[in-house]
Write a protein that holds these residues in place. Structure first.
Motif, short mmCIF file in Angstrom:
data_model
loop_
_atom_site.label_atom_id
_atom_site.label_comp_id
_atom_site.label_asym_id
_atom_site.label_seq_id
_atom_site.Cartn_x
_atom_site.Cartn_y
_atom_site.Cartn_z
N ASP A 211 0.80 -1.22 0.00
CA ASP A 211 0.00 0.00 0.00
C ASP A 211 0.83 1.27 0.00
O ASP A 211 1.97 1.30 0.47
N LEU A 212 0.24 2.31 -0.54
CA LEU A 212 0.77 3.66 -0.44
C LEU A 212 0.00 4.37 0.67
O LEU A 212 -0.98 3.86 1.19
N ASP A 213 0.44 5.55 1.00
CA ASP A 213 -0.26 6.34 2.01
C ASP A 213 -1.69 6.64 1.54
O ASP A 213 -1.88 7.12 0.41
N ALA A 233 -6.59 2.47 -11.56
CA ALA A 233 -6.84 1.06 -11.24
C ALA A 233 -5.67 0.53 -10.42
O ALA A 233 -4.51 0.83 -10.71
N PHE A 234 -6.00 -0.22 -9.39
CA PHE A 234 -4.97 -0.84 -8.55
C PHE A 234 -5.06 -2.34 -8.73
O PHE A 234 -6.10 -2.94 -8.43
N VAL A 235 -4.00 -2.97 -9.27
CA VAL A 235 -4.05 -4.39 -9.58
C VAL A 235 -2.83 -5.11 -9.03
O VAL A 235 -1.83 -4.48 -8.68
N HIS A 236 -2.90 -6.44 -8.97
CA HIS A 236 -1.80 -7.23 -8.43
C HIS A 236 -1.13 -8.11 -9.49
O HIS A 236 -0.18 -8.82 -9.18
N ASP A 237 -1.64 -8.06 -10.72
CA ASP A 237 -1.09 -8.92 -11.78
C ASP A 237 -0.23 -8.06 -12.72
O ASP A 237 -0.74 -7.33 -13.56
N PRO A 255 5.76 -1.02 1.55
CA PRO A 255 4.37 -0.77 1.95
C PRO A 255 4.35 0.14 3.17
O PRO A 255 5.09 -0.12 4.14
N VAL A 256 3.53 1.18 3.16
CA VAL A 256 3.56 2.09 4.32
C VAL A 256 2.98 1.42 5.57
O VAL A 256 3.32 1.82 6.68
#
Lengths: 339, 339, 339
Positions: A211-213, A233-237, A255-256
């Protein structure tokens, strides 16, 4: 105090930033000479620098000015940053005095201060930068703080326009990369802000939990709305994200949510060592010609492979060169003239 | 890339070096003003410097230009120099990016990189310097590498001519001196090359086993042939060598055959602690008036005695001053103009 | 050598210093442009600096010149300062050569060298500074030595006149302050000299046993006689001393009689932790409006309280700014011109 700092790009209006980028283009074409005669920039580096220092020092010189480079704790005094503290420990000078005094010698003061451990709630306050801004009577420039790297953000915006022409609606992917250390989030946040400012469709690809802040994420969303871009869009692939991209920005960050927790970070990072920008991934970008970006310094074959950095899709050196031009425009705008 | 580096004096033609020395003489007489306006020299020091840094920075300024001084590992990032490496260790930036980026900010890039242990077969490759030359699109200047110190070589040639007038056929003795550390061979090789370039009869006096790099020795021989000087003599009797010398260059170095072998070096060096340039030795030079040279820094009463350094035969300070003038000529030739 | 150093203010005549302060006033009003074109100042810092470095570098630039900043032991070689020594230890270059060579590159050489332990009899000789002055053929400027901080002294004198108008007969109190380290005496001695030079009535308030160098005390007395000021008073009651003061200079120093004796110093200092310049003390000054001075860096709430430093009586930032103007006047006088 009646002065204008440059702590974050979004503190300035869209019109002001557009004017700045237009001036940078004229600067790059060699159309702007002088404008900083008898002007002094004091640069305070609490962390190392190659590009930032060289480009600012060169920029000041090219327009007739001069940059003084200070490194507290090396050639100059160790700075105290807490307010109200009894200074009977290791710190010799309070940032209050440094800011006030440098404001008397220089026409602007530029400060680099990365996060220094502790907890994120504290680090995200950017105390050193904010104190310089509060106590210095001259404009203060952020050379990368815990939260933003606005000069890089300007260079990234300029580079996107330079390389892609019309940027609106094009696909920008910020992809996380593995790194032996948990790095700050200033650059990825600034890169994302640059992309949405340019009207690009932003995808952030990162492993789960990276994650970001939250306030920074909200700010990216707000700016994309203001700029009329698609929602981020936030994705993991990673592979899916890069397909068809016009621009890929590789960057590692910690990651924060586990900021400053060395052991937890190590375990977390170990799982994602394969997040690396490879030539195979770059081949999946739009027409196999999407551009690869990075703020530098880059760890070769860790964040980005040799084949990408040395290949035709990489624009990292142009991107670094553009630091010089946008900063010349920034300095001319803040403390100079552009006859 | 179409550019001209200055990595070794012998990479340039005799005529070019003669022109450079002639320009340096005009520069020293104050006949050349300006010529480097709006020019930037980026200097990268991987090792310490006093003369080199001050003289280049001063030289750029005196002609209207500016030098940026970078110290990777101190104020800027630690550089990786191996190709193809997976950068998951201590190095943060690859020399490839540093060279490429500095080539965008500056008009020339100057690099100091001494040998750093390991074995001589590797050190003699001068990887850092060569990588800068390969990856930087602007001219690269060698500020002393494992193999050469070409700016010192120019200053030495200039000083020999300044002090001796006609140099052809005069006797130049490079004498080894003891030193608590095994020093690099760049300076003795460059001094020998300077002497034979000037047409002088070169004698190298050093203890038995104190070898230089065989290719460098061959190069000294070739250059003496090209310059029409006598074949270099290699001797082990310091007192005999110095008799009748016109110029004596004292310098310590570690034998390359035991390069990097700390224990062997210690034993070897212990046998030759008495190799030191004394006033008695200098009295045996031609008419007792031969000049004493050294590149500085010099260890007093270890390499050269106080009585020599503070006496009338020493030209070491003039020699150091001439660094400034030959380098101004070099910069004007490489990136400036000489209206 | 026919040259004029600036090692101590009192080495120059009253008339010369008055002319210098008058020039500084014109400089501060912006009436003096140029005058240092093509001039180079080499600055040698054996100790850290923020104000001194920035103000000299800025001052040189503002008048067309350039300052080179050297830090022996960091970017440049470790200097040997003893005469006649066999340099087979850690020092790589003798100050003799550094001074001679820098004198060839630069128009003036400025040196900062604090006391480095040992005994006071040795430290008070100011060997590094004196050797630079002896061996350098160009003027040498003291940037703070064991004995004097003459540039601060000029700035203090200038600030007293600027803030108080007529200084003659007004009350100046130099008050000792607690500090976690035993600091050098250069600044308190220079501050006292500045005050008596301005014709002020000097009181030095310090705990019993907190002695300065006897010769320096004698010199302060002599100068007060020359300047026609009252004889200095030495008292141990801080509160009584400050009553009615026009100017209060807070500064810590270690008693010279226990110089270099870490354990004795610790015990001695522990007894005086309450010597601190507070708002209550400042309220007792003349009309509650006496000015508070300090050379900076200052340890907040240790030497001086926040309430004083951030309040209307503090002139420490103006005092620091005045460093710039007096030094510009000094450089113009020593190596420049003032058309």
């Amino acid at each position: 105090m009646n002065k204008r700092d440059f702590l974050a790009v979004e503190d300035w209006s869209f019109a002001e930033i557009e004017a700045l980028l237009a001036l940078a283009a004229r600067v790059k074409r060699g159309e702007v000479l002088g404008g900083l005669e008898r002007k002094v920039l004091a640069m305070v580096f609490l962390d190392p620098s190659l590009r930032t220092r060289t480009s600012f020092e060169t920029g000041m010189f090219l327009h007739g000015g001069h940059a003084v480079v200070l490194e507290p704790g090396k050639g100059s005094w160790v700075l105290e940053t807490e307010d109200g503290v009894v200074m009977d420990g290791d710190t010799v000078e309070h940032v209050t005095e440094a800011a006030r005094v440098l404001g008397r010698y220089a026409d602007a003061v530029a400060v680099r201060s990365f996060p220094r451990g502790g907890d994120w709630a504290t680090a995200r306050q950017d105390a050193v930068l904010q104190q310089f801004a509060r106590h210095c009577e001259k404009p203060v420039i952020n050379l990368e703080s815990s939260r933003r790297h606005p000069c890089q953000e300007l260079a990234d915006a300029f580079t996107l326009r330079e390389k892609l022409g019309e940027t609106r609606g094009k696909k920008f992917v910020l992809t996380w990369a593995w790194h032996p250390k948990a790095l700050p989030t200033a650059v990825p946040v600034s890169a994302a802000l640059a992309a949405v400012r340019m009207g690009m469709d932003l995808t952030i690809a990162a492993p789960e939990g990276c994650d970001l802040d939250p306030e920074d994420v909200r700010r990216i969303g707000e700016l994309s709305t203001e700029a009329g871009s698609a929602a981020p869009a936030f994705v993991h692939d990673q592979a899916a994200a890069l397909a068809g991209a016009d621009a890929v920005y590789a960057k590692s960050w910690g990651p924060v949510s586990i900021y400053g927790q060395a052991e937890t970070q190590r375990t977390w990072f170990d799982r994602y060592r394969d997040w690396r920008l490879t030539a195979d991934l770059m081949a999946t970008t739009r027409d196999g010609r999407g551009i690869a970006m990075h703020c530098l310094p880059v760890r070769r074959n860790v964040e980005i492979d040799d084949a990408v950095l040395d290949g035709p899709q990489s624009v990292v050196v142009d991107e670094a060169e553009n630091r010089l031009h946008v900063q010349r425009a920034l300095l001319l705008t803040m403390i100079g003239s552009t006859r």
